[in-house]
Design a protein around this motif. Structure first.
Motif, PDB file in Angstrom:
ATOM      1  N   PRO A 104     -26.329  -9.373 -12.030  1.00 16.35           N
ATOM      2  CA  PRO A 104     -25.590  -8.567 -11.713  1.00 16.35           C
ATOM      3  C   PRO A 104     -24.983  -7.640 -13.530  1.00 16.35           C
ATOM      4  O   PRO A 104     -24.532  -8.288 -14.058  1.00 16.35           O
ATOM      5  CB  PRO A 104     -24.509  -9.964 -11.968  1.00 16.35           C
ATOM      6  N   GLU A 105     -25.697  -6.336 -12.726  1.00 13.99           N
ATOM      7  CA  GLU A 105     -25.621  -5.646 -13.831  1.00 13.99           C
ATOM      8  C   GLU A 105     -24.008  -4.874 -13.093  1.00 13.99           C
ATOM      9  O   GLU A 105     -23.219  -4.008 -13.998  1.00 13.99           O
ATOM     10  CB  GLU A 105     -26.548  -4.070 -13.321  1.00 13.99           C
ATOM     11  N   GLU A 106     -23.114  -4.510 -11.931  1.00 12.08           N
ATOM     12  CA  GLU A 106     -21.917  -3.597 -11.322  1.00 12.08           C
ATOM     13  C   GLU A 106     -21.604  -4.975 -10.350  1.00 12.08           C
ATOM     14  O   GLU A 106     -21.903  -5.463  -9.584  1.00 12.08           O
ATOM     15  CB  GLU A 106     -21.873  -2.259 -11.484  1.00 12.08           C
ATOM     16  N   TRP A 107     -20.232  -4.162 -10.913  1.00 14.52           N
ATOM     17  CA  TRP A 107     -19.030  -4.709 -10.073  1.00 14.52           C
ATOM     18  C   TRP A 107     -18.841  -3.491  -8.746  1.00 14.52           C
ATOM     19  O   TRP A 107     -19.448  -2.567  -9.235  1.00 14.52           O
ATOM     20  CB  TRP A 107     -17.890  -5.343 -10.241  1.00 14.52           C
ATOM     21  N   ILE A 108     -19.302  -4.020  -6.985  1.00 16.45           N
ATOM     22  CA  ILE A 108     -19.481  -2.815  -6.758  1.00 16.45           C
ATOM     23  C   ILE A 108     -18.122  -2.372  -5.468  1.00 16.45           C
ATOM     24  O   ILE A 108     -17.899  -3.187  -5.121  1.00 16.45           O
ATOM     25  CB  ILE A 108     -20.685  -3.079  -5.009  1.00 16.45           C
ATOM     26  N   ALA A 109     -17.488  -1.457  -4.849  1.00 16.29           N
ATOM     27  CA  ALA A 109     -17.107  -1.677  -3.815  1.00 16.29           C
ATOM     28  C   ALA A 109     -17.417  -0.364  -2.439  1.00 16.29           C
ATOM     29  O   ALA A 109     -17.860   0.755  -3.072  1.00 16.29           O
ATOM     30  CB  ALA A 109     -15.505  -0.384  -3.662  1.00 16.29           C
ATOM     31  N   CYS A 110     -17.275  -0.350  -1.350  1.00 12.72           N
ATOM     32  CA  CYS A 110     -17.899   0.833  -0.436  1.00 12.72           C
ATOM     33  C   CYS A 110     -16.548   1.810   0.172  1.00 12.72           C
ATOM     34  O   CYS A 110     -15.454   1.603   0.067  1.00 12.72           O
ATOM     35  CB  CYS A 110     -17.787   0.405   0.211  1.00 12.72           C
ATOM     36  N   ALA A 111     -16.966   3.066  -0.861  1.00 10.86           N
ATOM     37  CA  ALA A 111     -16.178   3.818  -0.211  1.00 10.86           C
ATOM     38  C   ALA A 111     -16.860   4.991   0.814  1.00 10.86           C
ATOM     39  O   ALA A 111     -15.799   5.295   1.675  1.00 10.86           O
ATOM     40  CB  ALA A 111     -16.327   4.948  -1.281  1.00 10.86           C
ATOM     41  N   LYS A 112     -17.723   4.829   2.058  1.00 16.29           N
ATOM     42  CA  LYS A 112     -18.426   5.187   3.341  1.00 16.29           C
ATOM     43  C   LYS A 112     -19.348   3.997   3.449  1.00 16.29           C
ATOM     44  O   LYS A 112     -20.231   4.080   2.589  1.00 16.29           O
ATOM     45  CB  LYS A 112     -18.874   6.560   2.835  1.00 16.29           C
ATOM     46  N   HIS A 117     -25.518   0.588   4.944  1.00 12.06           N
ATOM     47  CA  HIS A 117     -25.946   1.047   6.710  1.00 12.06           C
ATOM     48  C   HIS A 117     -25.791   2.056   7.390  1.00 12.06           C
ATOM     49  O   HIS A 117     -24.034   2.767   7.068  1.00 12.06           O
ATOM     50  CB  HIS A 117     -25.108  -0.133   7.423  1.00 12.06           C
ATOM     51  N   GLY A 118     -25.991   3.258   8.131  1.00 10.39           N
ATOM     52  CA  GLY A 118     -26.387   4.229   7.731  1.00 10.39           C
ATOM     53  C   GLY A 118     -26.027   4.984   6.461  1.00 10.39           C
ATOM     54  O   GLY A 118     -26.068   4.838   5.759  1.00 10.39           O
ATOM     55  N   LEU A 119     -25.237   6.558   6.238  1.00  7.87           N
ATOM     56  CA  LEU A 119     -25.338   7.198   5.523  1.00  7.87           C
ATOM     57  C   LEU A 119     -23.466   6.033   4.091  1.00  7.87           C
ATOM     58  O   LEU A 119     -22.725   6.382   4.984  1.00  7.87           O
ATOM     59  CB  LEU A 119     -24.740   8.422   5.225  1.00  7.87           C
ATOM     60  N   THR A 120     -24.365   5.972   3.210  1.00 11.07           N
ATOM     61  CA  THR A 120     -23.118   4.598   2.508  1.00 11.07           C
ATOM     62  C   THR A 120     -23.031   5.433   1.447  1.00 11.07           C
ATOM     63  O   THR A 120     -24.128   5.806   0.534  1.00 11.07           O
ATOM     64  CB  THR A 120     -23.876   3.484   2.198  1.00 11.07           C
ATOM     65  N   THR A 121     -21.743   5.392   0.700  1.00 10.53           N
ATOM     66  CA  THR A 121     -21.288   5.429  -0.916  1.00 10.53           C
ATOM     67  C   THR A 121     -20.731   4.222  -1.633  1.00 10.53           C
ATOM     68  O   THR A 121     -19.834   3.759  -1.137  1.00 10.53           O
ATOM     69  CB  THR A 121     -20.700   6.824  -0.851  1.00 10.53           C
ATOM     70  N   ILE A 122     -20.921   3.959  -2.181  1.00 10.64           N
ATOM     71  CA  ILE A 122     -20.439   2.993  -3.177  1.00 10.64           C
ATOM     72  C   ILE A 122     -20.064   3.974  -4.174  1.00 10.64           C
ATOM     73  O   ILE A 122     -20.138   4.665  -5.128  1.00 10.64           O
ATOM     74  CB  ILE A 122     -21.244   1.563  -3.271  1.00 10.64           C
ATOM     75  N   VAL A 123     -19.304   2.463  -5.055  1.00  5.00           N
ATOM     76  CA  VAL A 123     -18.536   3.233  -6.556  1.00  5.00           C
ATOM     77  C   VAL A 123     -19.364   2.409  -7.385  1.00  5.00           C
ATOM     78  O   VAL A 123     -18.649   0.151  -7.007  1.00  5.00           O
ATOM     79  CB  VAL A 123     -17.724   3.618  -6.924  1.00  5.00           C
ATOM     80  N   GLY A 124     -19.784   1.523  -8.620  1.00 12.59           N
ATOM     81  CA  GLY A 124     -19.748   0.740  -9.473  1.00 12.59           C
ATOM     82  C   GLY A 124     -19.347   0.361 -10.429  1.00 12.59           C
ATOM     83  O   GLY A 124     -19.428   1.202 -11.403  1.00 12.59           O
ATOM     84  N   VAL A 125     -19.242  -0.449 -10.998  1.00 11.00           N
ATOM     85  CA  VAL A 125     -18.206  -0.793 -12.551  1.00 11.00           C
ATOM     86  C   VAL A 125     -19.069  -1.853 -13.210  1.00 11.00           C
ATOM     87  O   VAL A 125     -19.524  -2.854 -12.992  1.00 11.00           O
ATOM     88  CB  VAL A 125     -16.816  -1.498 -12.117  1.00 11.00           C
ATOM     89  N   ALA A 126     -19.813  -0.989 -13.999  1.00 11.72           N
ATOM     90  CA  ALA A 126     -20.471  -2.041 -14.546  1.00 11.72           C
ATOM     91  C   ALA A 126     -19.958  -3.309 -15.308  1.00 11.72           C
ATOM     92  O   ALA A 126     -19.079  -3.355 -16.463  1.00 11.72           O
ATOM     93  CB  ALA A 126     -20.754  -1.762 -16.386  1.00 11.72           C
ATOM     94  N   ARG A 127     -20.416  -4.548 -15.683  1.00 12.03           N
ATOM     95  CA  ARG A 127     -20.719  -5.665 -15.324  1.00 12.03           C
ATOM     96  C   ARG A 127     -19.846  -5.353 -17.428  1.00 12.03           C
ATOM     97  O   ARG A 127     -18.194  -6.259 -17.447  1.00 12.03           O
ATOM     98  CB  ARG A 127     -21.275  -6.775 -16.121  1.00 12.03           C
ATOM     99  N   SER A 128     -20.087  -5.006 -18.652  1.00 13.80           N
ATOM    100  CA  SER A 128     -19.336  -5.191 -19.563  1.00 13.80           C
ATOM    101  C   SER A 128     -17.909  -4.503 -19.487  1.00 13.80           C
ATOM    102  O   SER A 128     -16.710  -4.288 -19.826  1.00 13.80           O
ATOM    103  CB  SER A 128     -20.524  -3.842 -20.075  1.00 13.80           C
TER     104      SER A 128
END
Length: 238
Positions: free
Chosen positions: A53-61, A105-116
């Motif tokens: 696990p490298e990052e915590w993720i949220a779907c934005a689009k 799934h489709g054109l997708t945007t995420i934001v990722g927060v590094a584990r540190s």
């Protein structure tokens, strides 16, 4: 491809998420300040089962399809993560490997927060501990409900409940109408996987609901014509 800037629509999707919007402004600011924006084409792999696990993720689009693969090589879809929803925190917290694959799934945007960064924010904002506990408790309730439905409800009721959920999560109100178009594009095979049923049986139930006026099947997707009818099906078939 990485893009450091969220569009206004994407930022609103994150900020309006039910869980994220309940956090304090300073915590939301610190999370987004160190988040990296990434954009994916349909079907691209975001994270793979077995990865560290490298990052915590949220779907934005768009949407993120969470899936697993059986011993015979069949891919099974477990859920779709909608805009505004965060995921991947379990592996971030316990440090173990990812348990499932995540695809755009489709054109997708995420934001990722590094584990540190995640661990640093957790240390600086004790409120995040309680917020994550509530988030996990909600997930457990949903999981138990899905398992109970799978073992106690007929397919017709499960399908009606699933369509109601999709209409709430991905619904777009039709102009001058009470109808709601489900914007998440799902093939019937993908919908069947969510319900633990065959595509043929799901197709039959969809056509029955269409004859009853609850939904309309179009080439571009499904339209919920009568949400109350779907609710009655889910309740009366239980």
């Amino acid at each position: 491809m990485d893009d450091p800037i969220l569009t206004m629509e994407e930022r609103e999707a994150i900020n309006n998420g039910r869980w994220f919007s309940s956090l304090s402004p300073s915590l939301r600011h610190d999370i987004l300040r160190c988040a990296q924006v990434k954009r994916y084409s349909d079907g691209e792999l975001i994270t793979a089962r077995g990865e560290a696990p490298e990052e915590w993720i949220a779907c934005a689009k768009g949407a993120v399809r969470i899936s697993s693969t059986t011993l015979t090589g069949k891919q099974i879809t477990l859920t779709y993560v909608e805009p505004g929803i965060w995921f991947g925190d379990v592996a971030i917290i316990d440090g173990d490997r990812r348990t499932h694959d995540a695809y755009a799934h489709g054109l997708t945007t995420i934001v990722g927060v590094a584990r540190s960064d995640f661990l640093r924010i957790l240390d600086q904002h004790p409120e995040l501990y309680e917020a994550l506990l509530k988030l996990h408790a909600r997930r457990i309730r949903l999981l138990f409900g899905q398992v109970e439905d799978l073992n106690s409800l007929p397919l017709r009721a499960r399908l009606a409940k699933q369509l109601g959920f999709l209409a709430r999560s991905y619904g777009a109100q039709e102009t001058d109408s009470d109808e709601v178009r489900i914007t998440l594009q799902l093939a019937q095979e993908e919908l069947a996987q969510l319900l633990g049923a065959s595509r043929q049986r799901v197709n039959q139930e969809l056509k029955t609901m269409e004859r009853e006026g609850a939904i309309r099947i179009e080439p571009a997707g499904l339209v919920v014509c009568d949400r109350h009818a779907l609710r009655r099906i889910a309740e009366t078939e239980a």
